[in-house]
Design a protein around this motif. Structure first.
Motif, PDB file in Angstrom:
ATOM      1  N   LEU A  82      38.561  47.592  44.533  1.00 12.75           N
ATOM      2  CA  LEU A  82      39.882  48.236  44.435  1.00 12.75           C
ATOM      3  C   LEU A  82      40.876  47.557  45.385  1.00 12.75           C
ATOM      4  N   GLY A  83      42.147  47.553  44.970  1.00 15.88           N
ATOM      5  CA  GLY A  83      43.200  47.032  45.850  1.00 15.88           C
ATOM      6  C   GLY A  83      43.185  45.532  46.002  1.00 15.88           C
ATOM      7  N   MET A  84      42.707  44.847  44.979  1.00 18.23           N
ATOM      8  CA  MET A  84      42.543  43.401  45.092  1.00 18.23           C
ATOM      9  C   MET A  84      43.846  42.642  44.871  1.00 18.23           C
ATOM     10  N   ASP A  85      44.963  43.364  44.794  1.00 23.85           N
ATOM     11  CA  ASP A  85      46.244  42.674  44.595  1.00 23.85           C
ATOM     12  C   ASP A  85      47.002  42.470  45.897  1.00 23.85           C
TER      13      ASP A  85
END
Lengths: 439, 439
Positions: A82-85
């Motif tokens: 999650l939150g890989m951006d």
């Protein structure tokens, strides 16, 4: 001494050097009380004193050393993928710090850490260097779970007294020191799970705290783990915070927390230049190369070829949850992949990593931080995986090296038939098998 | 019309646009005779005419469109993960061509293709564009196996009459044409498995052959698949071979085998410059972006952001065995990863792909090559996956988008609970379940 004594029969493969594999089809690997007594190509060549040992027939299976993860964050496992951006500093603020703050709650920590440890037990890693959180009770709980898991780990209570949210930051250097001493006193009795001093990274640690940690390091003779030169914004920030340091690594070195007499792992080293590489080389600092994390957080590609040419000690890290996958097999194939891209994208004189090199990094390279670990040469601690070839097998014969290559790229936890750590079959007794459910 | 009529109840997610997801928790997805009749957020909103349909309760599971692989080589599956230390042209000579030559032997082809098809049935892809070999019997066998597998595929007998080993190369353009016509006559009856014209790539096809293939294309109205601008040495070679072409793509275009009236997929496009991108845009050529293959064969990183900004049609390809993994979930996460590295390594103005974009490419983007495929909007063919969340679940609540993100990164074949293709539950009857063994 742990472990029983026995012989494994099967197709054996381990690293002799960073660039060469030892392979023995239908070989015999002798374990005596948790330690390898070597590999023999025929039964008759096994020394007489070991010929009476029980022989476990793993014919047709590949036997390789257990894998070593030099860098991962236990409290981040829950939000992997999650939150890989986001890039490093924003990702820490948005994902890592708020999640880690929850480990103040010991019941939350219990649920999360049980799931992590169950997952690790099913995977191919046998040794790990792990970041916990700042919290003493949660870190002790993690160590307790790991101690009973059979895995051999170094675990650090994290220190951080600046530039992080109130919910997570320790109040001041003095209280961070006191908590660290309390933690160290309480985790002395573990046999498999040892303490490692863990200043999070320079931006999180005041000079006052670093001085206190250095004193603790000397007093207890502890190894150290931290991060260096992961991300360009981070590197620029450290330059502001430590203007007197000649490079990021030197910001640790001036507190005597960067190798020398102190066994030290530094994760990432994506932007380590010649000066930092030379400093790591002189002081024997280990690099934990974490290729997947460096992709996911848009950090870049570490110059591993340069590290190897400079004679640095290098191992691999999953860096969960900058990295998603705990398995160091994945780190091996990712390390090869990013080394190819680094050359494609400009570093023409840096040859890509070979399979042999990536396998070395994930076994013997990282394993040496734990002592005689990551090989089957006589005298090495007996960490071994018995692996099934990923299905379907191709309709042609495979060499042992090719089978290893397929396992690195295509295996998953179903391919692991047996796992031994210090000669003890896993999972170690006393640990409940996971049911895969947290809620 | 295939497929029955029913309603699936669960947590539904599909791409609305390249940058936005539709999500419905506890939604209802209606399938009528193989076609979606849309998604409804409450039972009462389902049109009356469908309210009597059987409702399959997949509560708590994620329901997403089946994945689309726009580029893979069936005869290379057997050696995936091997030989990853070579670049394209050497790798073709050393691995791909010698292996493909074996498919002259139909019994070898049977063993190998059965294993491939069984593997694909267990994975998340529902539509594929596939290269066979030059051999008519083996290619027909592959199509026969795929036809009965339930998967919907386009398969090409490969054409190649120059610059390849005697053991594989077709004797001349005339015989390549004759074999192609024979193949096309014999595969007309399949419902799910259709022919696609497959000149291997410019270096393998003489001008004479290309002219003949162009005539076949017009006569049969076939789509076309091939490769373009994958590797720098290859691009330079094509410049020598086709000096009159304005770019690599133009070397196909001058034979009317590059879009326009001809539905065309070109794999890779790593080194497509402005001229080639403009040509693909004008002629509606599809890009099959194959990030893992482009890493493994040291090809580089395709400028996907530029393709999207230019309005090109883009899908994802596994490119087995340049790529190792058949699953397009892996291609999605790899596509995001390499787009980040491309920016890190110099392309500062090319924003990395988002999860939404990568998911779009692997479903609706590639799916549109098959018609109304890759979405659940009313009128789309009903290809669906019912997915279990990868375990362990984190100890906090997840949005549907976050669950999709975890599935893209962490799922494997065990996470696929049900698969529908054109409304038919998979595996389609009549295909023996795999035993995972070839020998």
């Amino acid at each position: 001494m742990e472990g029983t004594s026995f012989v494994l029969k099967g197709d054996i493969c381990y690293s002799k050097t960073p660039t060469s594999l030892f392979t023995a089809e239908q070989g015999f690997l002798v374990c005596t009380q948790g330690t390898s007594a070597g590999v023999f190509d025929r039964f008759s060549r096994i020394p007489q004193e070991y010929q009476h040992l029980p022989c476990i027939d793993c014919s047709g299976k590949l036997i390789i050393p257990g894998l070593v993860d030099l860098h991962m964050h236990a409290p981040q496992f829950a939000f992997r993928s999650l939150g890989m951006d986001l890039e490093l500093l924003d990702w820490l603020e948005t994902w890592a710090f708020p999640e880690e703050a929850k480990y103040q709650d010991i019941s939350y920590a219990l649920r999360a850490y049980r799931a992590l440890v169950a997952d690790l037990q099913q995977g191919p890693n046998t040794r790990l260097c792990i970041f916990g959180t700042v919290h003493v009770p949660a870190t002790l709980l993690l160590m307790e779970l790991l101690e009973h898991s059979g895995l051999v780990c170094m675990v650090g209570k994290v220190n951080m007294d600046r530039n992080s949210p109130d919910s997570l930051r320790e109040a001041d250097a003095e209280r961070s020191e006191a908590a660290t001493r309390q933690w160290l006193e309480q985790c002395k009795t573990y046999r498999r799970c040892k303490a490692i001093l863990t200043p999070r990274f320079i931006p999180s640690c005041s000079d006052d705290l670093m001085r206190r940690l250095s004193a603790i390091q000397r007093q207890y003779g502890l190894p150290v783990q931290s991060h260096v030169s992961e991300n360009l914004r981070e590197v620029a920030w450290v330059r502001e915070l430590s203007p007197e340091a000649s490079c990021y690594g030197d910001a640790y070195a001036r507190f005597d927390l960067f190798g020398g007499e102190v066994p030290t792992i530094m994760a990432h080293c994506v932007y380590s230049g010649s000066k930092e590489i030379a400093l790591m080389q002189r002081r024997g600092v280990y690099v934990a190369h974490c290729p997947q994390s460096n992709i996911n957080l848009s950090s870049g590609i570490a110059p591993v070829r340069r590290f190897l040419e400079a004679g640095l000690s290098v191992g691999l890290g999953s860096d969960v949850a900058g990295g998603v996958h705990t398995s160091i097999f994945r780190a091996m194939s990712d390390a090869i992949g990013v080394s190819k891209l680094r050359r494609c994208m400009g570093a023409k004189d840096e040859a890509p990593l070979s399979l042999e090199e990536a396998f070395y990094l994930g076994t013997r390279g990282g394993g040496s931080f734990f002592g005689q670990v990551g090989s089957f040469e006589a005298g090495y601690e007996f960490d071994a995986l018995v692996m099934e070839d990923p299905k379907p097998l191709p309709p042609f014969a495979l060499t042992v090296k090719e089978r290893l290559e397929r396992i690195v790229w295509c295996s998953d936890d179903r391919s692991i038939l047996k796992k031994y750590i210090r000669g003890t079959p896993q999972p170690a007794s006393g640990f409940k098998a996971p049911d895969g459910q947290w809620r």
